[in-house]
Design a protein around this motif. Structure first.
Motif, PDB file in Angstrom:
ATOM      1  N   PHE A  27       1.076  -1.032   0.037  1.00 56.89           N
ATOM      2  CA  PHE A  27       0.245   0.484   0.169  1.00 56.89           C
ATOM      3  C   PHE A  27       0.785   1.381   0.069  1.00 56.89           C
ATOM      4  O   PHE A  27       2.245   1.116   0.024  1.00 56.89           O
ATOM      5  CB  PHE A  27      -1.233  -0.511   1.697  1.00 56.89           C
ATOM      6  CG  PHE A  27       0.272   0.013   2.712  1.00 56.89           C
ATOM      7  CD1 PHE A  27       0.162  -1.042   3.059  1.00 56.89           C
ATOM      8  CD2 PHE A  27      -0.026   1.102   3.081  1.00 56.89           C
ATOM      9  CE1 PHE A  27       0.858  -1.321   4.971  1.00 56.89           C
ATOM     10  CE2 PHE A  27       0.879   1.431   4.468  1.00 56.89           C
ATOM     11  CZ  PHE A  27       1.006   0.167   4.722  1.00 56.89           C
ATOM     12  N   SER A  28       0.239   2.320  -0.549  1.00 57.77           N
ATOM     13  CA  SER A  28       0.974   3.746  -0.186  1.00 57.77           C
ATOM     14  C   SER A  28       0.638   4.940   1.246  1.00 57.77           C
ATOM     15  O   SER A  28      -0.501   5.017   1.263  1.00 57.77           O
ATOM     16  CB  SER A  28       0.192   3.953  -1.726  1.00 57.77           C
ATOM     17  OG  SER A  28       1.253   5.393  -1.590  1.00 57.77           O
ATOM     18  N   LEU A  29       2.170   4.963   1.016  1.00 56.79           N
ATOM     19  CA  LEU A  29       2.635   5.768   2.356  1.00 56.79           C
ATOM     20  C   LEU A  29       1.499   6.959   1.759  1.00 56.79           C
ATOM     21  O   LEU A  29       1.137   7.699   2.809  1.00 56.79           O
ATOM     22  CB  LEU A  29       3.172   6.013   3.236  1.00 56.79           C
ATOM     23  CG  LEU A  29       4.235   5.108   3.290  1.00 56.79           C
ATOM     24  CD1 LEU A  29       5.754   5.665   4.201  1.00 56.79           C
ATOM     25  CD2 LEU A  29       3.487   5.131   4.543  1.00 56.79           C
ATOM     26  N   ASP A  30       0.825   7.288   0.796  1.00 56.04           N
ATOM     27  CA  ASP A  30       0.059   8.822   0.318  1.00 56.04           C
ATOM     28  C   ASP A  30      -1.464   8.342   0.756  1.00 56.04           C
ATOM     29  O   ASP A  30      -1.846   9.510   0.725  1.00 56.04           O
ATOM     30  CB  ASP A  30      -0.178   9.009  -0.719  1.00 56.04           C
ATOM     31  CG  ASP A  30       1.955   9.096  -1.558  1.00 56.04           C
ATOM     32  OD1 ASP A  30       2.050   9.307  -3.015  1.00 56.04           O
ATOM     33  OD2 ASP A  30       1.936  10.099  -0.811  1.00 56.04           O
ATOM     34  N   ASP A  31      -1.691   7.040   0.785  1.00 55.92           N
ATOM     35  CA  ASP A  31      -3.489   6.567   1.330  1.00 55.92           C
ATOM     36  C   ASP A  31      -3.152   6.097   2.431  1.00 55.92           C
ATOM     37  O   ASP A  31      -4.610   6.363   3.201  1.00 55.92           O
ATOM     38  CB  ASP A  31      -3.412   5.318   0.089  1.00 55.92           C
ATOM     39  CG  ASP A  31      -3.412   5.848  -1.693  1.00 55.92           C
ATOM     40  OD1 ASP A  31      -2.734   4.783  -2.084  1.00 55.92           O
ATOM     41  OD2 ASP A  31      -3.526   7.216  -1.482  1.00 55.92           O
ATOM     42  N   TYR A  32      -2.162   6.319   3.312  1.00 60.31           N
ATOM     43  CA  TYR A  32      -2.317   5.769   4.437  1.00 60.31           C
ATOM     44  C   TYR A  32      -1.378   6.851   5.262  1.00 60.31           C
ATOM     45  O   TYR A  32      -0.522   6.936   5.025  1.00 60.31           O
ATOM     46  CB  TYR A  32      -2.160   4.536   4.944  1.00 60.31           C
ATOM     47  CG  TYR A  32      -2.939   3.697   4.363  1.00 60.31           C
ATOM     48  CD1 TYR A  32      -3.100   2.940   3.603  1.00 60.31           C
ATOM     49  CD2 TYR A  32      -4.015   3.178   5.590  1.00 60.31           C
ATOM     50  CE1 TYR A  32      -4.376   2.251   2.212  1.00 60.31           C
ATOM     51  CE2 TYR A  32      -5.539   1.945   4.858  1.00 60.31           C
ATOM     52  CZ  TYR A  32      -5.230   1.899   3.991  1.00 60.31           C
ATOM     53  OH  TYR A  32      -6.416   0.656   2.681  1.00 60.31           O
ATOM     54  N   ALA A  33      -2.472   7.427   7.078  1.00 60.51           N
ATOM     55  CA  ALA A  33      -1.253   7.601   8.209  1.00 60.51           C
ATOM     56  C   ALA A  33      -0.422   6.229   8.637  1.00 60.51           C
ATOM     57  O   ALA A  33      -1.180   4.791   8.088  1.00 60.51           O
ATOM     58  CB  ALA A  33      -1.764   8.252   8.647  1.00 60.51           C
ATOM     59  N   ILE A  34       0.272   6.438   9.247  1.00 59.55           N
ATOM     60  CA  ILE A  34       1.369   5.388  10.391  1.00 59.55           C
ATOM     61  C   ILE A  34       1.062   6.176  11.272  1.00 59.55           C
ATOM     62  O   ILE A  34       1.713   6.689  11.857  1.00 59.55           O
ATOM     63  CB  ILE A  34       2.396   4.612   9.677  1.00 59.55           C
ATOM     64  CG1 ILE A  34       2.604   4.185   8.210  1.00 59.55           C
ATOM     65  CG2 ILE A  34       3.024   4.239  10.680  1.00 59.55           C
ATOM     66  CD1 ILE A  34       1.885   3.321   7.963  1.00 59.55           C
ATOM     67  N   GLY A  35       1.090   5.110  11.964  1.00 61.77           N
ATOM     68  CA  GLY A  35       0.901   5.369  13.634  1.00 61.77           C
ATOM     69  C   GLY A  35       1.332   4.268  14.514  1.00 61.77           C
ATOM     70  O   GLY A  35       1.741   2.948  14.244  1.00 61.77           O
ATOM     71  N   GLU A  46      -1.776   1.351  23.580  1.00 65.06           N
ATOM     72  CA  GLU A  46      -2.282   2.465  24.029  1.00 65.06           C
ATOM     73  C   GLU A  46      -1.265   3.744  21.966  1.00 65.06           C
ATOM     74  O   GLU A  46      -0.276   3.300  21.825  1.00 65.06           O
ATOM     75  CB  GLU A  46      -1.589   3.192  25.204  1.00 65.06           C
ATOM     76  CG  GLU A  46      -0.151   3.254  25.238  1.00 65.06           C
ATOM     77  CD  GLU A  46       0.163   3.785  26.863  1.00 65.06           C
ATOM     78  OE1 GLU A  46      -0.376   4.232  27.643  1.00 65.06           O
ATOM     79  OE2 GLU A  46       1.500   4.137  27.240  1.00 65.06           O
ATOM     80  N   PRO A  47      -1.662   4.426  21.828  1.00 63.56           N
ATOM     81  CA  PRO A  47      -1.112   4.904  20.724  1.00 63.56           C
ATOM     82  C   PRO A  47       0.071   6.254  21.391  1.00 63.56           C
ATOM     83  O   PRO A  47      -0.296   6.603  22.629  1.00 63.56           O
ATOM     84  CB  PRO A  47      -2.571   6.059  20.387  1.00 63.56           C
ATOM     85  CG  PRO A  47      -3.002   6.281  21.730  1.00 63.56           C
ATOM     86  CD  PRO A  47      -3.007   5.340  22.091  1.00 63.56           C
ATOM     87  N   VAL A  48       1.393   6.310  20.399  1.00 62.18           N
ATOM     88  CA  VAL A  48       2.216   7.131  21.027  1.00 62.18           C
ATOM     89  C   VAL A  48       2.346   8.447  20.220  1.00 62.18           C
ATOM     90  O   VAL A  48       2.614   9.071  20.681  1.00 62.18           O
ATOM     91  CB  VAL A  48       3.091   6.080  20.826  1.00 62.18           C
ATOM     92  CG1 VAL A  48       4.846   6.452  21.103  1.00 62.18           C
ATOM     93  CG2 VAL A  48       3.256   4.638  21.857  1.00 62.18           C
ATOM     94  N   SER A  49       2.501   7.922  18.375  1.00 61.74           N
ATOM     95  CA  SER A  49       2.122   8.864  17.379  1.00 61.74           C
ATOM     96  C   SER A  49       2.134   8.553  16.420  1.00 61.74           C
ATOM     97  O   SER A  49       1.582   7.160  16.029  1.00 61.74           O
ATOM     98  CB  SER A  49       3.643   9.440  18.007  1.00 61.74           C
ATOM     99  OG  SER A  49       5.016  10.337  16.628  1.00 61.74           O
ATOM    100  N   CYS A  50       1.358   9.600  15.914  1.00 65.34           N
ATOM    101  CA  CYS A  50       1.338   9.252  14.598  1.00 65.34           C
ATOM    102  C   CYS A  50       1.817   9.716  13.147  1.00 65.34           C
ATOM    103  O   CYS A  50       2.042  11.410  13.746  1.00 65.34           O
ATOM    104  CB  CYS A  50      -0.297   8.795  13.779  1.00 65.34           C
ATOM    105  SG  CYS A  50      -1.056   9.941  14.579  1.00 65.34           S
ATOM    106  N   ILE A  51       1.636   9.834  11.922  1.00 62.98           N
ATOM    107  CA  ILE A  51       2.256  10.811  11.263  1.00 62.98           C
ATOM    108  C   ILE A  51       1.487  10.755  10.187  1.00 62.98           C
ATOM    109  O   ILE A  51       0.635   9.830   9.415  1.00 62.98           O
ATOM    110  CB  ILE A  51       3.418  10.569  10.123  1.00 62.98           C
ATOM    111  CG1 ILE A  51       4.044  11.550   9.280  1.00 62.98           C
ATOM    112  CG2 ILE A  51       3.870   9.183  10.092  1.00 62.98           C
ATOM    113  CD1 ILE A  51       5.355  12.043   9.304  1.00 62.98           C
ATOM    114  N   SER A  52       0.614  11.688   9.516  1.00 66.09           N
ATOM    115  CA  SER A  52      -0.684  11.245   8.180  1.00 66.09           C
ATOM    116  C   SER A  52      -0.098  11.665   6.959  1.00 66.09           C
ATOM    117  O   SER A  52       1.265  11.845   6.794  1.00 66.09           O
ATOM    118  CB  SER A  52      -1.419  12.738   8.750  1.00 66.09           C
ATOM    119  OG  SER A  52      -0.450  14.361   7.750  1.00 66.09           O
ATOM    120  N   ASP A  53      -1.045  11.012   6.147  1.00 71.87           N
ATOM    121  CA  ASP A  53      -0.471  10.546   4.903  1.00 71.87           C
ATOM    122  C   ASP A  53      -0.273  11.946   4.240  1.00 71.87           C
ATOM    123  O   ASP A  53      -0.270  11.698   2.833  1.00 71.87           O
ATOM    124  CB  ASP A  53      -1.482   9.495   4.639  1.00 71.87           C
ATOM    125  CG  ASP A  53      -2.826   9.451   4.671  1.00 71.87           C
ATOM    126  OD1 ASP A  53      -3.868   9.416   3.584  1.00 71.87           O
ATOM    127  OD2 ASP A  53      -3.604  10.617   5.685  1.00 71.87           O
TER     128      ASP A  53
END
Length: 122
Positions: A27-35, A46-53
């Motif tokens: 899949f593409s990092l242009d389509d999905y954020a990664i957390g 628990e969530p630590v960090s995420c970066i938007s797509d």
């Protein structure tokens, strides 16, 4: 085939650093954020960090702000640089592909890796 693979965990003394990697394919990092999420024994993930797509906006849990930095090569790999580690950071760390909001939730993530263990000794 979608794959999400974490690496970089290990044993480190308090105050030390580790860099986790999240390698993705299918899949593409242009389509999905990664957390990045973490789960300690007996506790919920628990969530630590995420970066938007879209624009690379980043979000951090209060407990890691100023110590952890998330980044992306915008191709297939997302990193989590962890500095000034504390014993309470000990957990299995997971990355997932989904949505990056102010409060990331596990149900917003479609794909997950198997996790990498981070142990911080005091």
């Amino acid at each position: 085939e979608v794959q999400v693979v974490e690496s970089g965990g290990g044993l480190v003394q308090a105050g030390g650093s580790l860099r986790l990697s999240c390698a993705t394919s299918g899949f593409s990092l242009d389509d999905y954020a990664i957390g990045w999420f973490r789960q300690a024994p007996g506790k919920e993930r628990e969530p630590v960090s995420c970066i938007s797509d879209d624009d690379g906006t980043t979000t951090y849990a209060d407990s890691v702000k100023g110590r952890f930095t998330i980044s992306s090569d915008r191709k297939s790999t997302v990193y989590l640089q962890m500095n000034s580690l504390k014993p309470e950071d000990t957990a299995s760390y997971y990355c997932g592909a989904g949505l990056c909001s102010g409060a990331p939730r596990t149900y917003e993530y479609d794909y997950w890796g198997q996790g990498t263990q981070v142990t911080v000794s005091s």
